[in-house]
Design a protein around this motif. Sequence first.
Motif, PDB file in Angstrom:
ATOM      1  N   ALA A 220       0.829  -1.214   0.000  1.00  0.00           N
ATOM      2  CA  ALA A 220       0.000   0.000   0.000  1.00  0.00           C
ATOM      3  C   ALA A 220       0.857   1.255   0.000  1.00  0.00           C
ATOM      4  N   ALA A 221       1.979   1.222   0.721  1.00  0.00           N
ATOM      5  CA  ALA A 221       2.875   2.379   0.754  1.00  0.00           C
ATOM      6  C   ALA A 221       3.516   2.605  -0.606  1.00  0.00           C
ATOM      7  N   VAL A 222       3.983   1.531  -1.244  1.00  0.00           N
ATOM      8  CA  VAL A 222       4.629   1.664  -2.548  1.00  0.00           C
ATOM      9  C   VAL A 222       3.604   2.102  -3.603  1.00  0.00           C
ATOM     10  N   GLN A 223       2.380   1.621  -3.479  1.00  0.00           N
ATOM     11  CA  GLN A 223       1.329   2.049  -4.403  1.00  0.00           C
ATOM     12  C   GLN A 223       1.020   3.541  -4.229  1.00  0.00           C
ATOM     13  N   ALA A 224       0.973   4.007  -2.986  1.00  0.00           N
ATOM     14  CA  ALA A 224       0.748   5.430  -2.745  1.00  0.00           C
ATOM     15  C   ALA A 224       1.893   6.253  -3.329  1.00  0.00           C
ATOM     16  N   GLN A 225       3.122   5.753  -3.181  1.00  0.00           N
ATOM     17  CA  GLN A 225       4.273   6.442  -3.768  1.00  0.00           C
ATOM     18  C   GLN A 225       4.161   6.474  -5.290  1.00  0.00           C
ATOM     19  N   ALA A 226       3.693   5.406  -5.887  1.00  0.00           N
ATOM     20  CA  ALA A 226       3.558   5.351  -7.344  1.00  0.00           C
ATOM     21  C   ALA A 226       2.576   6.410  -7.838  1.00  0.00           C
ATOM     22  N   VAL A 227       1.450   6.554  -7.155  1.00  0.00           N
ATOM     23  CA  VAL A 227       0.457   7.548  -7.575  1.00  0.00           C
ATOM     24  C   VAL A 227       0.987   8.958  -7.358  1.00  0.00           C
ATOM     25  N   ALA A 228       1.665   9.187  -6.234  1.00  0.00           N
ATOM     26  CA  ALA A 228       2.238  10.510  -5.976  1.00  0.00           C
ATOM     27  C   ALA A 228       3.276  10.859  -7.035  1.00  0.00           C
ATOM     28  N   ALA A 229       4.169   9.909  -7.349  1.00  0.00           N
ATOM     29  CA  ALA A 229       5.208  10.148  -8.350  1.00  0.00           C
ATOM     30  C   ALA A 229       4.600  10.349  -9.737  1.00  0.00           C
ATOM     31  N   ARG A 230       3.559   9.581 -10.058  1.00  0.00           N
ATOM     32  CA  ARG A 230       2.903   9.735 -11.363  1.00  0.00           C
ATOM     33  C   ARG A 230       2.238  11.109 -11.468  1.00  0.00           C
ATOM     34  N   SER A 231       1.579  11.538 -10.397  1.00  0.00           N
ATOM     35  CA  SER A 231       0.909  12.841 -10.397  1.00  0.00           C
ATOM     36  C   SER A 231       1.931  13.972 -10.512  1.00  0.00           C
ATOM     37  N   TYR A 232       3.022  13.852  -9.763  1.00  0.00           N
ATOM     38  CA  TYR A 232       4.096  14.852  -9.812  1.00  0.00           C
ATOM     39  C   TYR A 232       4.660  14.941 -11.233  1.00  0.00           C
ATOM     40  N   SER A 233       4.905  13.793 -11.841  1.00  0.00           N
ATOM     41  CA  SER A 233       5.451  13.750 -13.208  1.00  0.00           C
ATOM     42  C   SER A 233       4.478  14.351 -14.210  1.00  0.00           C
ATOM     43  N   ARG A 234       3.216  13.948 -14.080  1.00  0.00           N
ATOM     44  CA  ARG A 234       2.190  14.424 -15.013  1.00  0.00           C
ATOM     45  C   ARG A 234       2.046  15.943 -14.929  1.00  0.00           C
ATOM     46  N   TYR A 235       2.193  16.478 -13.725  1.00  0.00           N
ATOM     47  CA  TYR A 235       2.124  17.930 -13.551  1.00  0.00           C
ATOM     48  C   TYR A 235       3.197  18.621 -14.380  1.00  0.00           C
ATOM     49  N   PHE A 236       4.408  18.049 -14.408  1.00  0.00           N
ATOM     50  CA  PHE A 236       5.502  18.694 -15.133  1.00  0.00           C
ATOM     51  C   PHE A 236       5.449  18.455 -16.641  1.00  0.00           C
ATOM     52  N   VAL A 237       4.704  17.455 -17.072  1.00  0.00           N
ATOM     53  CA  VAL A 237       4.459  17.332 -18.503  1.00  0.00           C
ATOM     54  C   VAL A 237       3.641  18.534 -18.981  1.00  0.00           C
ATOM     55  N   VAL A 238       2.716  18.956 -18.124  1.00  0.00           N
ATOM     56  CA  VAL A 238       1.884  20.121 -18.451  1.00  0.00           C
ATOM     57  C   VAL A 238       2.617  21.432 -18.164  1.00  0.00           C
ATOM     58  N   HIS A 239       3.466  21.421 -17.129  1.00  0.00           N
ATOM     59  CA  HIS A 239       4.218  22.619 -16.729  1.00  0.00           C
ATOM     60  C   HIS A 239       5.712  22.292 -16.754  1.00  0.00           C
ATOM     61  N   PRO A 240       6.329  22.147 -17.923  1.00  0.00           N
ATOM     62  CA  PRO A 240       7.739  21.719 -18.007  1.00  0.00           C
ATOM     63  C   PRO A 240       8.684  22.692 -17.323  1.00  0.00           C
ATOM     64  N   ARG A 241       9.733  22.133 -16.755  1.00  0.00           N
ATOM     65  CA  ARG A 241      10.738  22.953 -16.071  1.00  0.00           C
ATOM     66  C   ARG A 241      11.594  23.751 -17.053  1.00  0.00           C
ATOM     67  N   ASP A 242      11.675  23.298 -18.293  1.00  0.00           N
ATOM     68  CA  ASP A 242      12.536  23.930 -19.290  1.00  0.00           C
ATOM     69  C   ASP A 242      11.945  23.626 -20.675  1.00  0.00           C
ATOM     70  N   SER A 244      13.359  22.445 -23.113  1.00  0.00           N
ATOM     71  CA  SER A 244      13.983  21.247 -23.679  1.00  0.00           C
ATOM     72  C   SER A 244      13.674  19.975 -22.905  1.00  0.00           C
ATOM     73  N   TYR A 245      13.148  20.081 -21.698  1.00  0.00           N
ATOM     74  CA  TYR A 245      12.831  18.890 -20.916  1.00  0.00           C
ATOM     75  C   TYR A 245      11.707  19.221 -19.928  1.00  0.00           C
ATOM     76  N   ASP A 246      11.054  18.170 -19.432  1.00  0.00           N
ATOM     77  CA  ASP A 246       9.946  18.346 -18.500  1.00  0.00           C
ATOM     78  C   ASP A 246      10.399  18.293 -17.049  1.00  0.00           C
ATOM     79  N   ILE A 247      11.352  17.406 -16.760  1.00  0.00           N
ATOM     80  CA  ILE A 247      11.696  17.101 -15.380  1.00  0.00           C
ATOM     81  C   ILE A 247      13.149  16.652 -15.332  1.00  0.00           C
ATOM     82  N   CYS A 248      13.782  16.735 -14.150  1.00  0.00           N
ATOM     83  CA  CYS A 248      15.169  16.279 -14.004  1.00  0.00           C
ATOM     84  C   CYS A 248      15.196  14.935 -13.275  1.00  0.00           C
ATOM     85  N   ASP A 249      16.377  14.378 -13.084  1.00  0.00           N
ATOM     86  CA  ASP A 249      16.468  13.026 -12.507  1.00  0.00           C
ATOM     87  C   ASP A 249      17.072  13.004 -11.110  1.00  0.00           C
ATOM     88  N   THR A 250      17.147  14.180 -10.437  1.00  0.00           N
ATOM     89  CA  THR A 250      17.768  14.274  -9.117  1.00  0.00           C
ATOM     90  C   THR A 250      16.713  14.643  -8.063  1.00  0.00           C
TER      91      THR A 250
END
Length: 440
Positions: A220-242, A244-250
Amino acid sequence: MQHLRRPLGAFAAFITAAGFLTVAVVATPKSAHAAEVRAAPASGAWTVDGHGNGHGHGLSQYGARGAAIAGLNYSKILAFYYPNTVLATSASPNIRVLISGDGGSTVWRSGAGQSVTGVSGALPTNGDQWRLVPRLAGYQLQQHTGFGWNAYRNLTATTVDVRSSTGALSLSRNGAWAGYRGMLSAVRSGSGSMTVNTLNLESYLRGVVPSEMPASWQAAAVQAQAVAARSYSRYFVVHPRDPSYDICDTTACQVYGGMSHEAAGSDAAIAATANRVLTYGGSVIFAEFSASNGGMTSSGNQPYFVTKPDPYDNAASGDPYLNWTESVPVARVAAAYNLDSVGQIQITAREGGGQWGGLVKTAVVNGVRNGTATSIDVTGAGLASAMGLSYRFFYIRPFAPRGHVDSTSRPALHTVRVTGWTLDANDSSRPTPVDLELDG
């Protein structure tokens, strides 16, 4: 001479074998309205107690583990950490990830079925590596063979894509090889170059979730992390950081390790929550998360970030950041605020309630700059950063006066009298006589 007469319960008095007296009057604030004033100690460092590690917004990773241990499923965990949000299903787009540690050029292992923008046909496989090196205009594609690096083709494009028929490429990163799904691109950035990995978001999560949370934790914890990470990622697809790219790896974004970090437990969690995201007002949320909130979530600039006690980030979660004590040099705080010296820190407001009154919300740093007394209004998060603390759930210990016992007596039943002297914690050159009577 000071003459102190108080009920016995008002003081904690300890007389050591060496005859030294410590009298501690513990001034723990009862509410967020009780100001705490802490002078700079003669020792040159404050002692600070605290809880948590991170910004405290949204999901606490150790809290999610504690909630899963308590029996909550992933949707209830997310509802607690992101109140007033809605679980929804969203199509999985591609995401562009800036890859760190590429050494300024894109270098990959040679293999069958590889192609590069601007080069017709598949690349030859008689060498072991390829790289794209920035030049005055565009890139030079170079091949590595037993004779070293050799120029293969000059390319005028400012973005060059590398693909493989296998769907994965092995990139040189931080002096080692790392596998990445999807496409790698060399993208000009000023006079230099950066490497961007473009792939489907669900595939990307396979390298994120186990990099952020152990895949062996409760499902359940890992599943909650998956949804949080997916939502965070999806947000940056719509609001890219740059552009040339949407998100960084750090940790400045969220950690992405590529194929080498993928694990069965996190793959299962991603599949079990496929395409599920958190929304607020119909839009995917900025689903920040951190390691530990120490028992108190933190408000932020989003309506779903609130300050409230967290009963799940507790000892049962195994949280190593739950309790900590730090020695904070006064000079560190002075340097952080460009002050010549700091005389005092005053905590002016807290929020959340509970121990110490909760999280530090606002404070004032009083010091001297260029010979002029200066007061600086700061936020709790800003002060925690200036002090080198891991979260704004902290308490600066007050000073306990120290001195020497000259005599003790019992003038009446249930009464103890102690005489001696004490040192000012901020000025050790000024001993003060003390006549202390503890009346029980």
